[in-house]
Design an enzyme around this catalytic site. Structure first.
Site, PDB file in Angstrom:
ATOM      1  CB  CYS A  80     -22.010  -7.843  -4.751  1.00 47.08           C
ATOM      2  SG  CYS A  80     -22.086  -8.174  -6.501  1.00 47.08           S
TER       3      CYS A  80
ATOM      4  CG  HIS B 299     -17.777  -5.174 -14.863  1.00 45.80           C
ATOM      5  ND1 HIS B 299     -18.366  -4.219 -15.638  1.00 45.80           N
ATOM      6  CD2 HIS B 299     -16.999  -4.511 -13.965  1.00 45.80           C
ATOM      7  CE1 HIS B 299     -17.969  -3.029 -15.225  1.00 45.80           C
ATOM      8  NE2 HIS B 299     -17.128  -3.176 -14.215  1.00 45.80           N
TER       9      HIS B 299
HETATM   10 ZN   LIG Z   1     -16.489  -1.581 -13.092  1.00 47.94          ZN
HETATM   11 ZN   LIG Z   2     -23.538  -9.227  -7.849  1.00 47.04          ZN
END
Ligand SMILES: [Zn+2]
Ligand SMILES: [Zn+2]
Ligand SMILES: [Zn+2]
Ligand SMILES: [Zn+2]
Ligand SMILES: [Zn+2]
Ligand SMILES: [Zn+2]
Ligand SMILES: [Zn+2]
Lengths: 666, 152
Positions: A428, A451
């Site tokens: 991640c 994001h």
């Molecule tokens: Zn980024």
């Molecule tokens: Zn994450």
């Protein structure tokens, strides 16, 4: 404290009575001492490089070997390159090629002889100078690691101090001994004008004692010893002399040898032999051997004593081992002589101009087998144009840090907000700083809030916010990246050199192909290809170490030397470029075509060679003029120290696995 | 491998004329291997403890020192977790004129006079230097726990 025991054992207790009662009894407290000398070397004569440099202006070169010198060895002098068009490693003469076994097998082996001759002539010379027996000079020189200038200097300054330092009982060459050594006054000889340096020195010479059964014949034993023996014999008249090691009675065949009048430790000839053999074989030394008595520091390994123990040379094994150890000792203590560092080579190389070279940063030598190494670093290959101390710092850094550093580089980034080093676990990109709780993206380092739900792909790399975060990298992080930059160059060239062997095979193959295509092509015609490979190897090595030099160069304080630094960088870029071009030419050209490129390749070889010479010449000049300052290699740290190297260990894989499991479901 | 006369003599003497507070018994089937017991010296934290050691004479003996190790756990700055002993005469200050009995006497003396400045067990030495009474207390506790000293 055992001090009293070490020098003067209770005389009444020495040697012989019932054979088992050896002088270990009495006050037990003397036995224990676990001072530092127990666990650490306590070597007051262990001069280091700095000391060495102090008297490096005086030459160590030894005349016996100069006859073998292949002419001028004034290394890297200003006119070196002018005199000699073809660059070559500085030529140094070799002394010989002793393999250990050879030394043992053949006492007439030239190298052993040569070194022995040198040792002997030096001992003789100083013996005459000091008016002292050669046995004492031998011990002096060994303790002084064969640094005769230093010995002479010290002795002229303070003769008594020199005796004290080397553990030799004081012997006054001109007058009566000082009152402090009154206990051995009777045994101390005053040497007059007509002294014979080869006579035994009472204070350190061994003495053979006849077994007590015929004690009347042992007229040569010292008065003190005779008295002691008689007093003992009165009490225990049927006992002879008992060896303190094997606890056996001494015999005519295996007589007692008493160590010296200063300590009177007594052992049989077999035990003396065993003791010395063990020292020579196990410890490979001849210079620091003292009397086997407990805490007895009387040095005993002298020519006179050796011949006494080997019974006038009858024990040839012992003599050979002694000779070997003596030669080894000489080589190990002399910084300008070294065994070739290439495994299994066994050559001995001497750097005749070591001292003039010492002022120069890099004493490179070549052995008879054409192995090249730095005689100061004692590490294979050259590290031109990088000075020894930087090369050493780099080697240390690479062995100590490389794993951690590479791990940090690959697996951590700094938190854009607080600069804490954050480790990436699992796939991640959503990072949460453990310190300031800032959430950010691993890829772009921008804030995570921008994001959305796009966990695995970051499309914001070029957003200004992200860019700014990346630019704000801390100094320590930049330091790390800087190191990696230079290290990459270094490692790439190193890898290419390792592939050289393979390249040689490719070249052979190419030559065969060429000959198949064209009968007129001779092997000689193809020599240029082999040459190209060799030139590439040398150039890559130079480049490797030039990147190390560049890494340590401190451009922030250079000031007027900037010009030189720029020339250096120009040279480096230039050589790098042409080296890759040459490599490309010979690696990626089809065999059929390569011969038609011969002229081009040969020109390139010549050019690259010149570029290397220029780089070396310019760099060495700058180094000699001391125009550059180098960053203190010890102080270069990655990260802010605490946060990175210490705290971030390579995690064990199970921990990583566990963490990534936990992170896997955002 | 034959046993040198010297070792036989040493064994005889160890048996006929034992050192107070020290027992050293060679193995029946290997006269180079000794089971050793040292009584903790009076006035030391090891008082009333009985410490087992093993001692082995290598083939090089007496040119090389014997190998000695504590088998009983002991809290001492010069003895580490594995029972290895930091004592100069067992290393570079070894002399072939020394004997088993002198080695064991030296070890006994080491128990009376720990030397935290030349440590083998760093954490113990640190403890000794920073808080000697507390370190001695721990050493006493260990002596009770592992070396059979009565609770004091
Ligand atoms: Zn980024
Ligand atoms: Zn994450
Ligand atoms: Zn003997
Ligand atoms: Zn002695
Ligand atoms: Zn070689
Ligand atoms: Zn070097
Ligand atoms: Zn943070």
């Amino acid at each position: 404290m055992p001090s009293n025991y070490a020098t003067g054992p209770n005389e009444a207790e020495i040697t012989h009575n019932d054979g088992s009662d050896i002088d270990m009894e009495g006050d037990d407290s003397f036995l224990y001492s676990s001072g530092n000398e127990g666990c650490e070397e306590d070597d007051y004569l262990d001069y280091d490089e700095e000391d060495d440099a102090q008297y490096s202006n005086t030459r160590h070169s030894i005349t016996a070997a100069s006859s073998q010198t292949a002419g001028g060895t004034q290394l890297y002098s200003e006119d070196y390159y002018e005199e000699d068009d073809e660059y070559d490693y500085p030529v140094l003469n070799e002394v010989g090629k002793p393999k250990l076994q050879e030394i043992l097998d053949s006492t007439s082996f030239s190298f052993t002889e040569l070194v022995t001759k040198r040792q002997d002539s030096k001992i003789q010379e100083i013996s005459t100078l000091f008016s002292l027996p050669i046995d004492i000079i031998e011990i002096f020189l060994r303790k002084y690691k064969w640094k005769h200038e230093k010995l002479i200097e010290d002795y002229m300054d303070n003769p008594e101090g020199t005796f004290k330092k080397t553990g030799v009982p004081y012997l006054n060459p001109t007058g009566p001994p000082p009152s402090s050594s009154s206990s051995i006054t009777t045994t101390t000889t005053t040497i007059s004008g007509e002294f014979d340096p080869h006579l035994p020195t009472p204070s350190i010479s061994l003495k053979v004692l006849a077994p007590s059964s015929n004690s009347s014949s042992s007229s040569s034993t010292s008065v003190a010893l005779n008295t002691r023996r008689k007093s003992k014999q009165a009490a225990n008249s049927d006992e002879g002399l008992v060896c303190q090691i094997c606890m056996d009675e001494c015999t005519d065949e295996n007589p007692a040898i008493v160590s010296s009048q200063s300590c009177s430790h007594l052992f049989c000839r077999d035990c003396w032999t065993g003791y010395l053999m063990n020292k020579f074989i196990e410890e490979n030394e001849s210079w620091n051997i003292s009397c086997p008595g407990f805490r007895c520091d009387i040095p005993i390994c002298t020519p006179y004593n050796m011949s006494l123990i080997s019974n006038g040379g009858k024990n040839t094994d012992l003599d050979k081992l002694y000779l070997r150890a003596r030669v080894w000792n000489y080589i190990k203590q002399n910084k300008h002589i070294a065994f070739c560092v290439h495994e299994g080579c066994g050559c001995v190389v001497e750097c005749n101009d070591y001292n003039s070279t010492l002022q120069f940063p890099i004493p490179i030598v070549t052995c008879r087998e054409n192995h090249v190494f730095c005689i100061r670093c004692e590490v294979a290959n050259t590290h031109l144009p990088c000075p020894c101390y930087l090369a050493q710092a780099w080697r240390d850094k690479c062995t100590n840090d490389s794993e951690t550093v590479n791990y940090i580089a690959a697996n951590t980034k700094e938190c854009p907000s607080c600069k804490e080093t954050i480790e990436k676990n699992g796939g991640c990109n959503h990072m949460t700083c453990r310190k300031c709780k800032h959430e950010w993206c691993w890829i772009c380092k921008g804030p995570w809030s921008e994001h959305g739900q796009n966990y695995y792909n970051c499309t914001r790399f070029n957003e200004s916010e992200s860019q700014a975060a990346r630019d704000a990298t801390s100094e320590s992080r930049r330091e790390l990246e800087r190191y990696l930059h230079y290290n990459n160059h270094f490692v790439n060239h190193e890898l290419s050199i390792k592939k050289t062997a393979k390249l040689h095979i490719t070249i052979k193959h190419q030559i065969q192909e060429m000959q198949r295509a064209d009968d007129s092509v001779s092997f000689h015609d193809c020599q240029f290809l082999t040459e190209a490979v060799d030139v590439l190897r040398d150039c890559r090595e130079t480049l490797m170490w030039s990147f190390v030099l560049a890494y340590y160069m401190d451009r922030s304080v250079t000031g007027k030397s900037d010009n030189q630094a720029e020339i250096f960088e120009q040279n480096q870029v230039n050589l790098n470029f042409h080296v890759e071009e040459l490599a490309n030419m010979i690696e990626n050209t089809k065999p059929q075509k390569i011969h038609s490129l011969k002229m081009e390749i040969m020109t390139k070889i010549g050019y690259v060679r010149t570029r290397r010479e220029t780089l070396l010449k310019d760099t060495l000049e700058s180094l000699q003029k001391d125009v550059w300052s180098f960053r203190n290699s010890d102080n270069i740290q990655f990260g802010d120290g605490k946060n990175t190297l210490q705290n971030i260990q390579k995690p064990d894989t199970s921990a990583v696995a566990r963490k990534s499991m936990a992170n896997a479901s955002p | 491998m034959s046993i040198p006369k010297r070792i036989i003599k040493e064994i005889q003497r160890l048996i006929n004329d034992p050192v107070p507070g020290i027992q050293a018994t060679p193995h029946d089937d290997n006269l180079r291997y000794f089971e050793v017991t040292i009584d903790g010296p009076q006035q030391s934290p090891y008082q009333n403890g009985r410490f087992k050691l093993e001692l082995y004479l290598t083939d090089e003996y007496p040119m090389a020192p014997p190998k000695v190790r504590f088998l009983t756990k002991i809290y001492h700055p010069n003895i580490d977790k594995l029972g290895r002993i930091c004592l100069d005469i067992l290393k570079d200050k070894w002399s072939p004129a020394l004997q088993i009995r002198t080695v064991l006497l030296s070890i006994q003396a080491l128990l009376s006079a720990p030397n935290p400045d030349d440590p083998l067990a760093n954490d113990v030495a640190e403890h000794w230097k920073s808080n000697e009474p507390d370190a001695i207390k721990t050493a006493k506790e260990w002596t009770t726990k592992f070396a059979g000293a009565p609770v004091s």
